[in-house]
Design an enzyme around this catalytic site. Structure first.
Site, short mmCIF file in Angstrom:
data_model
loop_
_atom_site.label_atom_id
_atom_site.label_comp_id
_atom_site.label_asym_id
_atom_site.label_seq_id
_atom_site.Cartn_x
_atom_site.Cartn_y
_atom_site.Cartn_z
N PRO A 1 0.84 -1.26 -0.06
CA PRO A 1 -0.14 0.09 0.07
C PRO A 1 0.93 1.35 0.06
O PRO A 1 1.79 1.33 0.84
CB PRO A 1 -0.86 -0.08 1.22
CG PRO A 1 0.11 -0.97 2.05
CD PRO A 1 0.94 -1.94 1.09
N MET A 2 0.76 2.25 -1.00
CA MET A 2 1.20 3.45 -1.14
C MET A 2 0.59 4.54 -1.11
O MET A 2 -0.33 4.58 -1.80
CB MET A 2 2.37 3.43 -2.17
CG MET A 2 3.30 2.70 -2.23
SD MET A 2 4.55 2.52 -3.59
CE MET A 2 3.51 1.28 -4.75
N GLN B 1 -5.57 -2.31 4.00
CA GLN B 1 -4.41 -1.89 5.03
C GLN B 1 -4.99 -0.78 6.02
O GLN B 1 -5.67 0.31 5.73
CB GLN B 1 -3.13 -1.08 4.63
CG GLN B 1 -2.14 -1.43 5.72
CD GLN B 1 -0.87 -0.79 5.38
OE1 GLN B 1 -0.69 0.55 5.22
NE2 GLN B 1 0.16 -1.76 5.36
N CYS C 1 4.82 2.70 9.12
CA CYS C 1 5.23 4.27 8.17
C CYS C 1 6.14 4.94 9.24
O CYS C 1 6.02 5.18 10.34
CB CYS C 1 3.63 4.86 8.34
SG CYS C 1 3.80 6.28 7.75
N LYS D 1 2.37 -5.63 9.10
CA LYS D 1 3.66 -5.01 8.27
C LYS D 1 4.35 -3.93 9.25
O LYS D 1 3.78 -3.07 9.83
CB LYS D 1 3.34 -4.26 7.08
CG LYS D 1 4.42 -3.95 6.34
CD LYS D 1 4.18 -3.39 5.11
CE LYS D 1 5.58 -3.11 4.27
NZ LYS D 1 5.28 -2.06 2.91
N ASN E 1 10.23 -7.02 2.26
CA ASN E 1 9.96 -5.73 1.45
C ASN E 1 11.41 -4.93 1.56
O ASN E 1 11.84 -4.85 2.49
CB ASN E 1 8.93 -5.03 2.15
CG ASN E 1 8.64 -3.85 1.75
OD1 ASN E 1 7.99 -2.83 2.43
ND2 ASN E 1 8.38 -3.57 0.09
N GLY E 2 11.43 -4.47 0.41
CA GLY E 2 12.76 -3.32 0.29
C GLY E 2 13.69 -3.52 -0.70
O GLY E 2 14.17 -4.51 -0.90
N ASP E 3 13.77 -2.72 -1.59
CA ASP E 3 14.66 -2.63 -2.69
C ASP E 3 14.40 -3.69 -3.67
O ASP E 3 15.24 -4.30 -4.20
CB ASP E 3 16.22 -2.50 -2.19
CG ASP E 3 16.78 -1.52 -1.69
OD1 ASP E 3 15.99 -0.69 -1.44
OD2 ASP E 3 17.75 -1.46 -0.78
N GLY F 1 6.85 -2.26 -3.76
CA GLY F 1 6.49 -0.85 -3.37
C GLY F 1 7.01 -0.02 -4.50
O GLY F 1 6.32 -0.08 -5.62
#
Length: 379
Positions: free
Chosen positions: A28-29, A82, A113, A153, A215-217, A239
């Site tokens: 979710p963004m 979310q 966040c 998350k 999650n990440g990169d 993301g």
């Protein structure tokens, strides 16, 4: 491309009753993952596509803007939402409303966040430091969710001196979460530097009875395969990597199935995707708001393509569909996809001190509920 033999032998990712194949989740963004963008991504590949962050208090109080954000496409399955909150009672009540009224099939919770207006009130990435309060929220929410999977998350911690992810994973597992996702950065890192995938490995070793997602990169299909191979995680959360590149989900689907990747789109094909994005946004929000919302996506869609400053300015200020079509007509439709356009994109920024409520770090076992969160959904 990684050798996928080991990956293909892994059991399919299951979140509650839902088999997630390929094991890919759209993160979710805020301001991005509305119903239009989720539908666009889903047209390229399967997975779970999560709605923008929704504030629990806004659900309980039936905030009209939030109810509009909770729109799902007719074919969207599972409908994934979310929630953000700092109060176990409010979170549980929001979950009861969502489940009772059949508004979603999967509920994720945001404890990752890093934005100051969220952490200042003890929310987001600040909250897992308060172990008992975090446990209360997960337990009450998972109980209220019943058969609907409730997932969690979070980040590695507040900063390098206050790592919370292993406790958060064990607590979430014990209190009924259906899966956990780790963004392998601290809140202090925000989106800067590199994600530390070794933390995903450690979490996977600590949490054994439910899926662990990393999650990440992840900016390419190769990144996703490498994360699973290196960390042993059960799935990946994507993301910023898909900003201006919703076809990344088609590449991920092919990669996880062991097929060769589809040919990247040329500029004309990218323009077609952009036009489709505009149509879907207009269906959701009407032309004026949709085109205004689309402007922020332009630089991502055209990243490293030979578009030229004047055309880029035009796209960044577009206000109507005829104007968009005119600008698209002036592009070099045969320009190939640039070699260097599948790297990092989206916000990166720089690290910084995390804003926390006064005395927040004094006692990790204090389960007092912090100041009530704002009504503002979407981050």
């Amino acid at each position: 491309m990684e050798d996928v033999t080991a990956l293909l032998s892994k059991p399919a990712l299951k979140i509650g009753p839902y088999e997630v194949d390929p094991p890919v989740v759209l993160a979710p963004m805020a301001g991005i993952t509305n119903v239009a963008f989720r539908q666009l991504c889903a047209e390229y590949g399967a997975g779970i596509y999560v709605c923008e962050m929704i504030t629990a208090r806004a659900v309980v109080e039936r905030h009209p803007g939030t109810m509009h954000m909770m729109t799902f496409g007719a074919d969207e399955k599972p409908r994934s939402m979310q929630l953000y909150g700092v109060d176990p009672k409010t979170m549980a009540e929001a979950v009861r409303i969502i489940v009772g009224e059949g508004l979603a099939d999967h509920i994720d919770s945001n404890f990752g966040c890093p934005v100051a207006k969220v952490t200042r009130k003890g929310g987001g990435a600040a909250l897992p430091f308060k172990r008992k309060l975090f446990g209360d929220i997960v337990r009450e929410s998972a109980k209220a969710a019943g058969d609907v999977p409730f997932t969690v998350k979070f980040r590695v911690g507040i900063d390098d001196d206050h790592l919370t992810y292993l406790d958060a994973g064990r607590i979430a597992e014990a209190e009924g979460a259906a899966a956990v996702s780790l963004h392998a950065r601290t809140a202090a890192q925000r989106y800067s530097g590199q994600a530390d995938w070794t933390k995903i490995t450690a979490l996977k070793e600590a949490v054994t009875s439910i899926p662990v997602l990393g999650n990440g990169d992840i900016f390419s299909a190769a990144d996703a395969l490498r994360m699973v191979a290196e960390t042993g995680c059960d799935g990946v959360v994507v993301g910023r990597g898909c900003l201006g590149r919703p076809w990344l989900f088609g590449e991920l689907e092919a990669a996880f199935a062991g097929r060769s990747l589809p040919t990247p789109p040329n500029l004309g094909e990218v323009a077609g995707v952009l036009r489709r994005h505009a149509e879907l946004l207009i269906q959701h929000d009407g032309e004026t708001k949709a085109l205004r919302d689309l402007r922020k996506h332009m630089a991502w869609y055209f990243m490293n393509f030979p578009v030229g400053a004047e055309l880029r300015r035009g796209f960044a200020m577009v206000s109507g569909l005829p104007e968009l079509d005119d600008l698209i007509g002036r592009l070099d439709h045969d320009a190939p996809f640039p070699d260097n356009a599948d790297g990092p994109r989206g916000r990166q920024g720089s690290p910084g001190k995390v804003t926390l409520p006064h005395g927040w770090l004094d006692d990790p076992d204090d389960n007092c509920v912090p100041e009530t969160e704002d009504m503002h959904s979407g981050g």
